[in-house]
Design a protein around this motif. Structure first.
Motif, short mmCIF file in Angstrom:
data_model
loop_
_atom_site.label_atom_id
_atom_site.label_comp_id
_atom_site.label_asym_id
_atom_site.label_seq_id
_atom_site.Cartn_x
_atom_site.Cartn_y
_atom_site.Cartn_z
N ARG A 128 0.84 -1.20 0.00
CA ARG A 128 0.00 0.00 0.00
C ARG A 128 0.88 1.25 0.00
NH1 ARG A 128 -3.55 1.30 5.19
NH2 ARG A 128 -1.43 1.42 5.97
N GLY A 129 1.94 1.23 0.76
CA GLY A 129 2.85 2.38 0.82
C GLY A 129 3.59 2.65 -0.48
N GLU A 130 3.74 1.63 -1.32
CA GLU A 130 4.44 1.78 -2.59
C GLU A 130 3.56 2.34 -3.70
OE1 GLU A 130 7.83 1.12 -3.23
OE2 GLU A 130 7.79 1.12 -1.03
N LEU A 131 2.24 2.25 -3.57
CA LEU A 131 1.33 2.66 -4.64
C LEU A 131 1.48 4.11 -5.08
CD1 LEU A 131 -1.90 0.69 -3.67
CD2 LEU A 131 -0.31 0.20 -5.53
N PRO A 132 1.57 5.08 -4.15
CA PRO A 132 1.71 6.47 -4.61
C PRO A 132 2.97 6.69 -5.45
CG PRO A 132 1.06 6.43 -2.31
CD PRO A 132 1.40 5.01 -2.70
N GLY A 133 4.06 6.09 -5.05
CA GLY A 133 5.30 6.22 -5.82
C GLY A 133 5.19 5.63 -7.20
N LEU A 134 4.48 4.51 -7.32
CA LEU A 134 4.31 3.89 -8.63
C LEU A 134 3.52 4.78 -9.58
CD1 LEU A 134 3.55 0.21 -7.53
CD2 LEU A 134 5.63 1.08 -8.61
N PHE A 135 2.52 5.46 -9.06
CA PHE A 135 1.71 6.36 -9.89
C PHE A 135 2.58 7.47 -10.45
CE2 PHE A 135 -1.57 9.28 -11.10
CZ PHE A 135 -2.68 8.50 -11.37
N VAL A 136 3.37 8.10 -9.58
CA VAL A 136 4.25 9.19 -10.01
C VAL A 136 5.37 8.66 -10.91
CG1 VAL A 136 5.84 10.98 -9.20
CG2 VAL A 136 3.67 10.62 -8.03
N GLY B 26 -4.96 7.26 -1.64
CA GLY B 26 -5.51 8.22 -2.58
C GLY B 26 -5.00 9.63 -2.31
N ALA B 27 -5.02 10.03 -1.05
CA ALA B 27 -4.54 11.37 -0.70
C ALA B 27 -3.05 11.51 -0.98
CB ALA B 27 -4.84 11.65 0.77
N GLU B 28 -2.28 10.48 -0.72
CA GLU B 28 -0.84 10.53 -0.96
C GLU B 28 -0.53 10.58 -2.46
OE1 GLU B 28 3.24 10.70 -0.22
OE2 GLU B 28 1.58 11.00 1.15
N VAL B 29 -1.29 9.86 -3.27
CA VAL B 29 -1.10 9.91 -4.73
C VAL B 29 -1.32 11.34 -5.22
CG1 VAL B 29 -2.07 9.22 -6.96
CG2 VAL B 29 -1.62 7.50 -5.22
N VAL C 191 1.49 13.70 -6.97
CA VAL C 191 1.31 14.16 -8.34
C VAL C 191 1.37 15.69 -8.38
CG1 VAL C 191 -0.33 14.30 -10.27
CG2 VAL C 191 0.06 12.12 -9.13
N ARG C 192 0.75 16.35 -7.42
CA ARG C 192 0.83 17.82 -7.37
C ARG C 192 2.27 18.30 -7.24
NH1 ARG C 192 -3.72 18.75 -2.82
NH2 ARG C 192 -5.57 18.65 -4.16
N ASP C 193 3.11 17.50 -6.58
CA ASP C 193 4.51 17.87 -6.35
C ASP C 193 5.45 17.36 -7.43
OD1 ASP C 193 3.72 19.11 -4.02
OD2 ASP C 193 4.30 17.45 -2.71
N SER C 194 4.90 16.97 -8.59
CA SER C 194 5.76 16.47 -9.67
C SER C 194 5.47 17.24 -10.95
CB SER C 194 5.54 14.97 -9.88
OG SER C 194 4.25 14.73 -10.40
N GLU C 195 6.47 17.33 -11.78
CA GLU C 195 6.30 17.98 -13.08
C GLU C 195 5.66 16.97 -14.03
OE1 GLU C 195 10.40 19.21 -13.69
OE2 GLU C 195 9.82 21.27 -13.25
N CYS C 196 4.33 16.89 -13.96
CA CYS C 196 3.61 15.84 -14.67
C CYS C 196 2.62 16.36 -15.70
CB CYS C 196 2.87 14.97 -13.66
SG CYS C 196 1.61 15.88 -12.76
N MET C 197 2.59 17.67 -15.88
CA MET C 197 1.63 18.27 -16.80
C MET C 197 2.38 18.96 -17.94
SD MET C 197 -1.34 17.67 -15.22
CE MET C 197 -2.59 18.86 -15.58
N VAL C 198 1.76 18.98 -19.11
CA VAL C 198 2.40 19.54 -20.29
C VAL C 198 1.75 20.87 -20.63
CG1 VAL C 198 3.02 19.11 -22.70
CG2 VAL C 198 2.83 17.19 -21.12
#
Length: 184
Positions: free
Chosen positions: A17-25, A69-72, A76-83
């Motif tokens: 469960r703790g690894e899921l947010p990192g995988l998304f990013v 969900g909250a951690e994901v 994501v907000r803290d990553s350069e993920c938008m173009v």
């Protein structure tokens, strides 16, 4: 097996469960690397949109997985993920959405960056994401307050002749009026 069958106090399950947010990013980071390795931008934007559509929204994730969900969302907000519309990867908070062609022509990306330190979200990405996902990522619409700030900074700079400035302000006034009217 279902979510309900997950043993909550098992060290292995808690680790997963703790690894899921990192995988998304990490998936979003992989898309950026594809672009850097020569993949076309359209493919990267399309894939980023497909991944971001699965961003867990508030209230969608319940029970033992709720904190994931909250951690994901936070990661994501803290990553350069938008173009951006000029094909750069940035943090979501550095973007605004705008589909009004008059505004997009009047206030090009360069001017928006110079005056507000913001960029337009890539139109293909914008088309793929729901308003709820955009709101969760804190990507809001370009609004009258933004337009007023751009106008004030343009007035202060006066880097073009008076006739061009008058023409620009005429268009700007129309855009401000349309923006205020749209929100009413």
């Amino acid at each position: 097996s279902s979510r309900e069958d997950v043993t909550e106090h098992c060290a292995w399950n808690e680790w997963l469960r703790g690894e899921l947010p990192g995988l998304f990013v990490d998936a979003l980071g992989h898309l950026r690397r594809l672009l850097e390795e020569g993949d076309t931008l359209y493919d990267a934007v399309d894939l980023a949109g497909r991944v971001l559509r699965f961003l867990p929204l508030e209230g969608e994730v319940l029970g033992w997985f709720r904190q994931v969900g909250a951690e994901v969302v936070t990661r994501v907000r803290d990553s350069e993920c938008m173009v951006t519309s000029d094909d750069r990867w940035v943090f979501p908070c550095q973007l605004v959405s705008c589909t009004d062609e008059t505004i997009l022509k009047l206030i090009p990306e360069v001017m928006l960056q110079r005056t507000l330190n913001l960029s337009y979200i890539h139109q293909d990405l914008l088309a793929q994401l729901s308003p709820a996902v955009l709101s969760t990522l804190r990507v809001g619409p370009l609004h009258a307050g933004h337009l007023l700030e751009v106008g004030l900074k343009q007035l202060a700079e006066k880097d073009s002749d008076q006739k061009d400035l008058d023409r620009w302000f005429a268009g700007w006034s129309l855009c401000v009026w349309k923006s205020v009217r749209a929100r009413a």
